[in-house]
Design a protein around this motif. Structure first.
Motif, PDB file in Angstrom:
ATOM      1  N   ALA A 178     -13.422   3.678  -3.451  1.00 55.70           N
ATOM      2  CA  ALA A 178     -12.166   3.399  -4.167  1.00 55.70           C
ATOM      3  C   ALA A 178     -10.970   4.039  -3.468  1.00 55.70           C
ATOM      4  O   ALA A 178      -9.875   3.463  -3.454  1.00 55.70           O
ATOM      5  CB  ALA A 178     -12.263   3.890  -5.609  1.00 55.70           C
ATOM      6  N   GLN A 227      -7.081  -7.074  -0.380  1.00 52.47           N
ATOM      7  CA  GLN A 227      -6.914  -5.823  -1.124  1.00 52.47           C
ATOM      8  C   GLN A 227      -7.361  -5.989  -2.576  1.00 52.47           C
ATOM      9  O   GLN A 227      -7.921  -5.069  -3.179  1.00 52.47           O
ATOM     10  CB  GLN A 227      -5.454  -5.362  -1.061  1.00 52.47           C
ATOM     11  CG  GLN A 227      -5.191  -4.011  -1.708  1.00 52.47           C
ATOM     12  CD  GLN A 227      -5.999  -2.892  -1.080  1.00 52.47           C
ATOM     13  OE1 GLN A 227      -6.128  -2.808   0.133  1.00 52.47           O
ATOM     14  NE2 GLN A 227      -6.574  -2.043  -1.915  1.00 52.47           N
ATOM     15  N   SER A 228      -7.137  -7.172  -3.140  1.00 53.34           N
ATOM     16  CA  SER A 228      -7.575  -7.454  -4.510  1.00 53.34           C
ATOM     17  C   SER A 228      -9.100  -7.437  -4.605  1.00 53.34           C
ATOM     18  O   SER A 228      -9.659  -6.970  -5.600  1.00 53.34           O
ATOM     19  CB  SER A 228      -7.047  -8.816  -4.965  1.00 53.34           C
ATOM     20  OG  SER A 228      -5.642  -8.818  -5.001  1.00 53.34           O
ATOM     21  N   SER A 238     -10.274  -3.868  -4.770  1.00 54.28           N
ATOM     22  CA  SER A 238     -10.063  -3.299  -6.107  1.00 54.28           C
ATOM     23  C   SER A 238     -11.091  -3.810  -7.105  1.00 54.28           C
ATOM     24  O   SER A 238     -11.564  -3.062  -7.968  1.00 54.28           O
ATOM     25  CB  SER A 238      -8.661  -3.641  -6.606  1.00 54.28           C
ATOM     26  OG  SER A 238      -7.699  -3.027  -5.798  1.00 54.28           O
ATOM     27  N   GLU A 239     -11.460  -5.080  -6.985  1.00 59.64           N
ATOM     28  CA  GLU A 239     -12.434  -5.653  -7.925  1.00 59.64           C
ATOM     29  C   GLU A 239     -13.833  -5.091  -7.665  1.00 59.64           C
ATOM     30  O   GLU A 239     -14.596  -4.845  -8.606  1.00 59.64           O
ATOM     31  CB  GLU A 239     -12.426  -7.183  -7.798  1.00 59.64           C
ATOM     32  CG  GLU A 239     -13.142  -7.903  -8.922  1.00 59.64           C
ATOM     33  CD  GLU A 239     -12.488  -7.752 -10.279  1.00 59.64           C
ATOM     34  OE1 GLU A 239     -12.922  -8.433 -11.220  1.00 59.64           O
ATOM     35  OE2 GLU A 239     -11.550  -6.941 -10.442  1.00 59.64           O
ATOM     36  N   PHE A 287      -1.961  -7.931  -9.133  1.00 57.69           N
ATOM     37  CA  PHE A 287      -2.075  -6.540  -8.696  1.00 57.69           C
ATOM     38  C   PHE A 287      -2.298  -5.603  -9.887  1.00 57.69           C
ATOM     39  O   PHE A 287      -3.123  -4.695  -9.830  1.00 57.69           O
ATOM     40  CB  PHE A 287      -0.810  -6.098  -7.960  1.00 57.69           C
ATOM     41  CG  PHE A 287      -0.599  -6.785  -6.642  1.00 57.69           C
ATOM     42  CD1 PHE A 287      -1.670  -7.292  -5.931  1.00 57.69           C
ATOM     43  CD2 PHE A 287       0.672  -6.933  -6.114  1.00 57.69           C
ATOM     44  CE1 PHE A 287      -1.492  -7.927  -4.723  1.00 57.69           C
ATOM     45  CE2 PHE A 287       0.868  -7.569  -4.901  1.00 57.69           C
ATOM     46  CZ  PHE A 287      -0.206  -8.065  -4.203  1.00 57.69           C
ATOM     47  N   ALA A 289      -5.754  -6.009 -11.199  1.00 55.97           N
ATOM     48  CA  ALA A 289      -6.774  -5.418 -10.329  1.00 55.97           C
ATOM     49  C   ALA A 289      -6.631  -3.906 -10.199  1.00 55.97           C
ATOM     50  O   ALA A 289      -7.452  -3.258  -9.563  1.00 55.97           O
ATOM     51  CB  ALA A 289      -6.705  -6.058  -8.941  1.00 55.97           C
ATOM     52  N   GLY A 290      -5.574  -3.352 -10.818  1.00 55.84           N
ATOM     53  CA  GLY A 290      -5.381  -1.909 -10.774  1.00 55.84           C
ATOM     54  C   GLY A 290      -4.691  -1.406  -9.521  1.00 55.84           C
ATOM     55  O   GLY A 290      -4.620  -0.201  -9.277  1.00 55.84           O
ATOM     56  N   ILE A 291      -4.165  -2.337  -8.686  1.00 53.79           N
ATOM     57  CA  ILE A 291      -3.477  -1.941  -7.456  1.00 53.79           C
ATOM     58  C   ILE A 291      -2.093  -1.370  -7.775  1.00 53.79           C
ATOM     59  O   ILE A 291      -1.582  -0.513  -7.073  1.00 53.79           O
ATOM     60  CB  ILE A 291      -3.333  -3.152  -6.505  1.00 53.79           C
ATOM     61  CG1 ILE A 291      -4.718  -3.715  -6.153  1.00 53.79           C
ATOM     62  CG2 ILE A 291      -2.589  -2.782  -5.235  1.00 53.79           C
ATOM     63  CD1 ILE A 291      -4.661  -5.010  -5.380  1.00 53.79           C
ATOM     64  N   GLU A 301       0.830  -1.200   0.000  1.00 54.24           N
ATOM     65  CA  GLU A 301       0.000   0.000   0.000  1.00 54.24           C
ATOM     66  C   GLU A 301       0.871   1.259   0.000  1.00 54.24           C
ATOM     67  O   GLU A 301       0.483   2.304  -0.498  1.00 54.24           O
ATOM     68  CB  GLU A 301      -0.919  -0.007   1.225  1.00 54.24           C
ATOM     69  CG  GLU A 301      -2.051  -1.026   1.104  1.00 54.24           C
ATOM     70  CD  GLU A 301      -2.865  -1.143   2.376  1.00 54.24           C
ATOM     71  OE1 GLU A 301      -2.383  -0.676   3.433  1.00 54.24           O
ATOM     72  OE2 GLU A 301      -3.963  -1.703   2.318  1.00 54.24           O
ATOM     73  N   ALA A 315     -14.364  -2.115  -6.485  1.00 50.24           N
ATOM     74  CA  ALA A 315     -14.282  -0.744  -7.016  1.00 50.24           C
ATOM     75  C   ALA A 315     -14.480  -0.759  -8.530  1.00 50.24           C
ATOM     76  O   ALA A 315     -15.144   0.136  -9.083  1.00 50.24           O
ATOM     77  CB  ALA A 315     -12.937  -0.129  -6.658  1.00 50.24           C
ATOM     78  N   ARG A 316     -13.912  -1.774  -9.209  1.00 51.84           N
ATOM     79  CA  ARG A 316     -14.096  -1.882 -10.673  1.00 51.84           C
ATOM     80  C   ARG A 316     -15.565  -2.091 -11.003  1.00 51.84           C
ATOM     81  O   ARG A 316     -16.105  -1.470 -11.929  1.00 51.84           O
ATOM     82  CB  ARG A 316     -13.252  -3.035 -11.217  1.00 51.84           C
ATOM     83  CG  ARG A 316     -13.331  -3.188 -12.739  1.00 51.84           C
ATOM     84  CD  ARG A 316     -12.360  -4.225 -13.245  1.00 51.84           C
ATOM     85  NE  ARG A 316     -12.790  -5.577 -13.003  1.00 51.84           N
ATOM     86  CZ  ARG A 316     -13.547  -6.301 -13.855  1.00 51.84           C
ATOM     87  NH1 ARG A 316     -13.970  -5.752 -14.984  1.00 51.84           N
ATOM     88  NH2 ARG A 316     -13.874  -7.544 -13.570  1.00 51.84           N
TER      89      ARG A 316
END
Length: 544
Positions: free
Chosen positions: A475, A345-346, A349-350, A74, A77-79, A41, A352-353
């Motif tokens: 997000a 955390q993944s 992100s998913e 990552f 998932a956009g991390i 992070e 949020a997508r």
């Protein structure tokens, strides 16, 4: 020669070595999982920091393949950006050398003799496991037992191949690999690709070297091939993923291929021109660890300055358009479950997508109520199906995650995420309902009054804004935007009461048709519930 008595113990030793490495890594992961999440992070655009982080994580989980699979996940998932991923990938190659040094320690640290240390470590680990009750104690026992099994495995492999010292045919195979760099590299790549672990592959090479079977030059070429073979796992994990995730896997492959080509040229010149006899002597386990470390650190040092060019080349090679991707495919890798903190955390992100897809659906619904565009109505239905598929897939993954060994705070976080997921899915349903209202208006040839149209647009603006703020707040874990959602929801409640009252007066005065009036009231209900679900999302953020 009795090959059965060589092959069977060797396979058993290899299995014990890999199992020991895995349970030791699992114990380390459980102990450090949340710290790794925090470090990720905190990851910045600084590639040098990414190199250090990649080396550290790989040293902990004992597998560069696992680290690069994580990186692909990552990016997918956009991390993580490709720039950040490049640094972690370079560091992973350095971190994977730790296992080799552990194995070779039997040579440079005699007190670590497997015959003495391994049984003691296993027994100590078992005692800790049986007497300990806390989770942290269990993790420590896994680390100790895994450490012992790793040494027992490497000792078993080394002992099983000792008779091959007298086999001219077997020795000639390695002599051939030493004389032919291409064959040596291919051999290392194939073995590593099959067992999907460069650490285990290096361990096999070290067990053969302990029996005095591996020439120096053959070992060098095999080690370089192992770095290419370890890319297979990441390539496999990127299948079906987004373009950026596939690009990350290609970056890993390019980095290792370029490094192999450069060092192969150096090795060929060294062994065939400068010191022709240097490569014919037998290599030791410690020398294998040294070569492995020099190769990986050297490759990183050489390619770090041109890493941006590797990223550009990977982008050119990976030409697939993200628009060709199936949005309904859940971009969550089950292998991530091995590190629960990062898998969590993944999931964030998913979700949020998915939330952003529903924002797009909301934008369409806001327009289609008045345009009654058939094409946009079909798009809303398609996106609703996409959201349903995502919701189902993410829920299943989150339930799998919740069944793992998590602390109370992580369990609460998963429950909160599932609630948010449900709220987003319901908002998507209401957007579809609004598109159906538009169809009803078309079928009945009904129209809102000018005043009714203006009021409905005002209500839509407030309610859809509340959801847009909710997604942004989720997000970015932004409590300030979450408060804006609360404000918008309160505004929507007051507005709904005012508009319902004004509309009932219009109906009583025959200023609006019955068909349009019913749709108007139903639309108010849908919109007010959208703002309610948006508030639910915001409250979850404020309570976190």
């Amino acid at each position: 020669m009795d090959y059965v008595n060589i092959i069977v113990p060797f396979i058993g030793g290899l299995g014990m070595f890999i199992y020991g490495m895995q349970i030791m890594a699992q114990g380390l992961e459980n102990a450090a999982g949340n710290r790794m999440k925090s470090m990720l992070e905190a990851l910045t655009r600084n590639k040098f920091f990414g190199v250090l982080l990649g080396a550290l994580i790989t040293a902990v989980i004992q597998s560069s393949s696992a680290t690069t699979v994580m990186v692909v996940g990552f990016v997918n998932a956009g991390i993580m950006s490709l720039n950040q991923a490049m640094g972690v990938i370079m560091g992973a190659n350095i971190g994977t050398t730790v296992t080799g040094w552990l194995v070779s320690s039997v040579e440079w640290a005699k007190f670590l003799s497997p015959g003495n240390l391994a049984p003691i470590a296993i027994m100590l680990g078992v005692v800790v496991m049986l007497t300990g009750t806390r989770r942290s104690t269990k993790d420590i026992s896994s680390i100790i037992i895994g450490f012992g099994l790793l040494f027992v495995g490497i000792t078993t492999m080394s002992a099983s191949v000792a008779p091959l010292q007298d086999s001219e045919g077997f020795r000639n195979i390695f002599i051939t690999l030493g004389h032919n760099p291409f064959l040596g590299i291919i051999a290392g790549a194939v073995v590593t690709a099959v067992i999907q672990s460069s650490s285990a592959s290096v361990g096999i090479l070290q067990s053969l070297s302990a029996a005095g079977l591996v020439p120096f030059n053959a070992a060098v070429y095999i080690i370089m091939g192992q770095n290419i073979g370890t890319c297979v796992t990441a390539i496999m994990s990127s299948i079906g993923a987004k373009k950026t995730a596939k690009t990350a896997a290609v970056m890993h492959l390019l980095f290792n291929i370029i490094g192999t080509v450069l060092f192969s040229i150096v090795a060929i010149v060294l062994f065939k021109v400068v010191f022709p006899t240097a490569g014919t002597g037998m290599i030791t386990q410690t020398e294998i660890s040294t070569v492995h470390t020099i190769f990986n650190i050297g490759t990183t040092v050489l390619l770090f300055p041109v890493s941006d060019l590797i990223i550009k080349l990977a982008k050119k090679l990976e030409r697939e358009d993200d628009r060709d991707q199936d949005e309904s495919r859940v971009l969550l890798d089950e292998r991530m479950l091995e590190t629960p903190g990062i898998a969590l955390q993944s999931v964030v992100s998913e979700i949020a997508r998915m939330g952003k897809i529903v924002v797009r659906t909301a934008d369409r619904a806001e327009q289609v109520m008045f345009s009654k565009d058939d094409r946009q109505i079909r798009k809303i239905r398609e996106e609703e199906e996409t959201v349903d598929n995502l919701c189902s897939g993410i829920t299943g993954y989150a339930i799998q995650l919740s069944s793992l060994s998590l602390n109370e705070k992580e369990h609460q976080h998963i429950a909160s995420l599932l609630q948010t997921l449900s709220d987003m899915e319901r908002i998507s349903d209401y957007c579809e309902n609004i598109s159906e209202f538009a169809e009803t208006m078309t079928e009945r040839k009904a129209e809102f009054s000018e005043k009714g149209t203006a009021e409905l647009k005002e209500m839509m603006q407030v309610c859809f804004d509340s959801y847009r703020y909710a997604v942004e707040a989720f997000a970015g874990n932004d409590k300030e935007k979450a408060m804006k959602v609360i404000e918008k929801e309160s505004q929507a409640d007051e507005l709904e009461i005012q508009l319902r009252s004004a509309h009932m007066k219009r109906l009583a005065n025959n200023q609006c048709s019955t068909d349009a009036g019913i749709v108007y009231l139903d639309a108010l209900v849908c919109l007010e519930r959208i703002s309610d679900h948006s508030r639910n999302i915001a409250e979850e953020i404020l309570m976190s």
